[in-house]
Design an enzyme around this catalytic site. Sequence first.
Site, PDB file in Angstrom:
ATOM      1  N   HIS A  49       0.820  -1.215   0.000  1.00 55.51           N
ATOM      2  CA  HIS A  49       0.000   0.000   0.000  1.00 55.51           C
ATOM      3  C   HIS A  49       0.860   1.275   0.000  1.00 55.51           C
ATOM      4  CE1 HIS A  49      -3.440  -2.554   0.960  1.00 55.51           C
ATOM      5  NE2 HIS A  49      -2.739  -3.090   1.938  1.00 55.51           N
TER       6      HIS A  49
HETATM    7  C1  BDR Z   1      -2.841   0.989   5.313  1.00 56.20           C
HETATM    8  O1  BDR Z   1      -3.038   0.430   6.607  1.00 56.20           O
HETATM    9  C2  BDR Z   1      -1.826   0.113   7.207  1.00 56.20           C
HETATM   10  O2  BDR Z   1      -1.855  -1.148   7.789  1.00 56.20           O
HETATM   11  C3  BDR Z   1      -0.771   0.189   6.131  1.00 56.20           C
HETATM   12  O3  BDR Z   1       0.447   0.651   6.666  1.00 56.20           O
HETATM   13  C4  BDR Z   1      -1.352   1.153   5.131  1.00 56.20           C
HETATM   14  O4  BDR Z   1      -0.969   2.477   5.416  1.00 56.20           O
HETATM   15  C5  BDR Z   1      -3.509   0.087   4.294  1.00 56.20           C
HETATM   16  O5  BDR Z   1      -4.882   0.046   4.527  1.00 56.20           O
END
Ligand code: BDR
Length: 330
Positions: free
Chosen positions: A235
Amino acid sequence: MQARHRIILDCDPGVDDAIAILLALACPEIDLLGITCVTGNKDLSFTANNALRICALVARQDVSVYAGCARPLMGPYVRKWPSVHGTDGLCDLELPGTPGHLAEEHAVDFIIRQVLAAPGQVSLCVIGPMTNIALAIVKAPQIAPLIHSIVFMGGAAFCPGNSSPLAEFNFLVDPEAAEIVMSSCIPLVMLGLDVTQKVRIREPHINAFEQSGTVSAMAIGAMLRAYGSNDPCLHDPCAVLYYIAPELFSGMEAHVQVLSNPPEARGSTVAAVSERHLGGRSPNCFVVTDCEADDLMRVLVDRMSGEMNHALEVGGRGTSKPKSGSPQRM
Ligand code: BDR
Ligand code: CA
């Protein structure tokens, strides 16, 4: 030569945050002004310490790390499920390097100070809950028109959530903060689950990291072995990749709102795109919905592996082509 992007990286490391930090540190296109931390994947004490650990891993203790908000705007965030990032946020791996010390200034004050010092030049890359950014805007509203842009990982415009049926994690942790940012009139670029779930970790990528020989790539390989089986998506690196390869992303202008109520919709994204749904409102955000995922992974592996050439057998090689609808915000 294009001017370097002057960015503050606001994060909650987290494995994918850690990779985003390493990428930002490795990119000559990016002038990293500082790293600000927030409670999210873990409590602030962990996330701030993890940012220091990641800087130490690549001997970049010169980069200042600032602790920010220890809880979301409206109260504590209580997780209802185990973290995919291990107990300490970095998959409980031992990392080489001696972490430096946190800067004394609060992250919110650092953000305000940097924006005021360079009006129109500082961009915020936000890859955690938006608490620090919202508080900076509330504390010093005059900074909003002076922020160059905010490129953020958060939300799920046209797809289900990952932390509730409707909500993405960063928006769910602090939806009030996210909505303050959405209504700030700052130029926004959203990289939500619509696009980040297309950037998936596969075995050849992990192998390439592990075999590269650079300290950062090998640490990434080790982290991905542990993290990838729980959440195979990269992500947060997408937000940093957007600065260096915007032509590999595409999307659309939309009006984005983040809901706090009712409880079952908390943290959900409402994205209006068509004239009919905009209802006279102007778009407030460029919502990225698609990308050249194989090319992005290649850029990430190459940047983390120095000059090495890789023959990844994922999706074949080839030069990146700009897609129609590619954003022009950077
Ligand atoms: C987001 O949630 C967190 O767990 C990750 O770091 C990312 O920023 C994804 O939904
Ligand atoms: Ca994050």
